[in-house]
Design a protein around this motif. Structure first.
Motif, short mmCIF file in Angstrom:
data_model
loop_
_atom_site.label_atom_id
_atom_site.label_comp_id
_atom_site.label_asym_id
_atom_site.label_seq_id
_atom_site.Cartn_x
_atom_site.Cartn_y
_atom_site.Cartn_z
N ASP A 191 0.85 -1.20 0.00
CA ASP A 191 0.00 0.00 0.00
C ASP A 191 0.88 1.25 0.00
N ALA A 192 0.26 2.41 0.08
CA ALA A 192 1.01 3.67 -0.02
C ALA A 192 2.05 3.79 1.10
N ARG A 193 1.70 3.31 2.29
CA ARG A 193 2.65 3.39 3.41
C ARG A 193 3.89 2.56 3.13
N ALA A 194 3.69 1.34 2.59
CA ALA A 194 4.82 0.48 2.26
C ALA A 194 5.67 1.09 1.15
N MET A 195 5.02 1.78 0.20
CA MET A 195 5.77 2.42 -0.88
C MET A 195 6.65 3.54 -0.33
N TYR A 196 6.10 4.33 0.59
CA TYR A 196 6.90 5.39 1.20
C TYR A 196 8.06 4.80 2.00
N SER A 197 7.80 3.71 2.72
CA SER A 197 8.86 3.06 3.50
C SER A 197 9.95 2.52 2.58
N LEU A 198 9.52 1.98 1.43
CA LEU A 198 10.48 1.45 0.47
C LEU A 198 11.36 2.58 -0.08
N ALA A 199 10.74 3.71 -0.35
CA ALA A 199 11.49 4.86 -0.85
C ALA A 199 12.48 5.36 0.19
N THR A 200 12.05 5.44 1.44
CA THR A 200 12.94 5.90 2.51
C THR A 200 14.09 4.93 2.72
N GLU A 217 0.61 -5.95 -6.33
CA GLU A 217 -0.60 -5.12 -6.27
C GLU A 217 -0.22 -3.89 -5.46
N LEU A 218 -0.13 -2.77 -6.13
CA LEU A 218 0.40 -1.56 -5.52
C LEU A 218 -0.75 -0.59 -5.28
N ALA A 219 -1.24 -0.57 -4.04
CA ALA A 219 -2.31 0.36 -3.68
C ALA A 219 -1.67 1.69 -3.33
N ALA A 220 -1.16 2.36 -4.36
CA ALA A 220 -0.32 3.53 -4.15
C ALA A 220 -0.96 4.77 -4.75
N THR A 221 -0.53 5.92 -4.23
CA THR A 221 -0.96 7.21 -4.76
C THR A 221 0.07 7.72 -5.76
N GLN A 222 -0.31 8.73 -6.50
CA GLN A 222 0.62 9.34 -7.44
C GLN A 222 1.85 9.88 -6.70
N GLU A 223 1.62 10.45 -5.51
CA GLU A 223 2.74 11.00 -4.73
C GLU A 223 3.70 9.92 -4.28
N SER A 224 3.17 8.77 -3.86
CA SER A 224 4.06 7.70 -3.39
C SER A 224 4.88 7.13 -4.54
N TRP A 225 4.29 7.08 -5.74
CA TRP A 225 5.03 6.64 -6.92
C TRP A 225 6.19 7.60 -7.20
N GLU A 226 5.88 8.88 -7.21
CA GLU A 226 6.91 9.88 -7.50
C GLU A 226 8.02 9.83 -6.44
N SER A 245 6.99 -5.01 -14.18
CA SER A 245 6.13 -5.69 -15.14
C SER A 245 4.99 -6.42 -14.45
N HIS A 246 3.82 -6.34 -15.07
CA HIS A 246 2.61 -7.03 -14.60
C HIS A 246 2.16 -6.57 -13.21
N SER A 247 2.66 -5.45 -12.74
CA SER A 247 2.16 -4.91 -11.48
C SER A 247 0.84 -4.18 -11.73
N VAL A 248 0.00 -4.16 -10.71
CA VAL A 248 -1.31 -3.55 -10.82
C VAL A 248 -1.42 -2.45 -9.76
N THR A 249 -1.84 -1.26 -10.16
CA THR A 249 -1.97 -0.18 -9.20
C THR A 249 -3.44 0.13 -8.95
N SER A 250 -3.73 0.49 -7.72
CA SER A 250 -5.09 0.87 -7.35
C SER A 250 -5.00 2.04 -6.36
N PRO A 251 -5.45 3.22 -6.74
CA PRO A 251 -6.00 3.58 -8.05
C PRO A 251 -4.92 3.61 -9.14
N PRO A 252 -5.34 3.58 -10.42
CA PRO A 252 -4.34 3.58 -11.50
C PRO A 252 -3.43 4.78 -11.41
N ALA A 253 -2.13 4.53 -11.59
CA ALA A 253 -1.15 5.63 -11.53
C ALA A 253 -0.38 5.69 -12.83
#
Length: 253
Positions: A191-200, A217-226, A245-253
């Protein structure tokens, strides 16, 4: 009758349980000393129950550098004894437990605590594969101990049974693995929290060469992607392979 003093590698993939039980007899030389084994492969051993406990004594070897235990269904006793055996393997560099099934944590917490304590105490370990493991609650213990693996360079944690909550606990712990060159988290839900943690955490991986998030399955926001892509681009100068590859985002980013 085997020339034990020359034996360096043992492969008992898919052997029947009655033969696996006697494996400990192979691990001793006539004088009682342990064989100086370098590589042991017990993959596809099926269900490792209490009758196979003695066989794990072959792993109590200070020269062991590579151990493969993929596709093994562990009972609590053998899992605990495996941990004790690994505690006597200071030279272990590679541990493969992919496709394993672990006993439920709630019923046998002491076995889990003992096992992961010994695994994460392997100071020389450079590669750990926990892909497709059925943790059954053990991930709650793993994330508390994995930061101790300071020498780890390759970590595979793909397609596990971990929930997004479990991944939120695990990912921040990976920041302590400062020598990572390959990280595979494919097929998990972040999810978005995990994406931020991964970035940090990426700021602590200057040697990272490959990051695999394929099939996630990446439940991420546009900000977390950036934030993630910007962090990886800035802090991982040796990155050569970013797999989405083959990753899915929700919402689409």
């Amino acid at each position: 009758a085997l020339p034990g003093h020359k034996l360096r590698e043992v492969r008992f993939c898919g052997v029947p349980e009655n033969l696996l039980r006697e494996l400990h007899n192979l691990g001793r030389q006539p004088g009682g000393e342990r064989l100086p084994l370098h590589r042991v492969d017990l993959s596809n051993a099926g269900r490792m129950c209490k009758h196979a406990t003695k066989s794990l004594k072959i792993l109590s070897c200070s020269t062991l550098s590579e151990l493969k235990l993929s596709a093994v269904h562990f009972w609590p006793g053998p899992l605990r004894n495996l941990g004790h055996a690994l505690g006597q393997c200071p030279s272990l560099l590679f541990l493969d437990m992919s496709d394993c099934t672990l006993p439920p944590l709630g019923k046998f917490p002491s076995s889990s605590l003992s096992f992961w304590g010994h695994v994460c105490g392997l100071s020389a370990l450079e590669e750990l594969d926990l892909s497709r493991v059925a943790f059954n609650g053990h991930e709650l213990v793993l994330h508390r101990h994995i930061a101790r693996l300071h020498s780890l360079r390759r970590f595979a944690f793909s397609r596990t049974d971990c929930s997004p909550f479990d991944m939120n606990n695990l990912v921040p712990s990976l920041a302590h693995l400062r020598h990572l060159t390959h990280l595979r988290l494919a097929g998990n839900t972040l999810d978005a929290r995990a994406m931020y943690s991964l970035a940090t955490s990426a700021a602590q991986w200057p040697e990272l060469q490959r990051l695999d998030l394929s099939g996630c399955e990446l439940a991420a926001t546009q900000e977390s992607w950036e934030f993630l892509l910007g962090a990886v681009g800035s802090w991982c100068p040796h990155l050569r392979d970013l797999d989405l590859s083959h990753s899915v985002t929700s919402p689409p980013a």
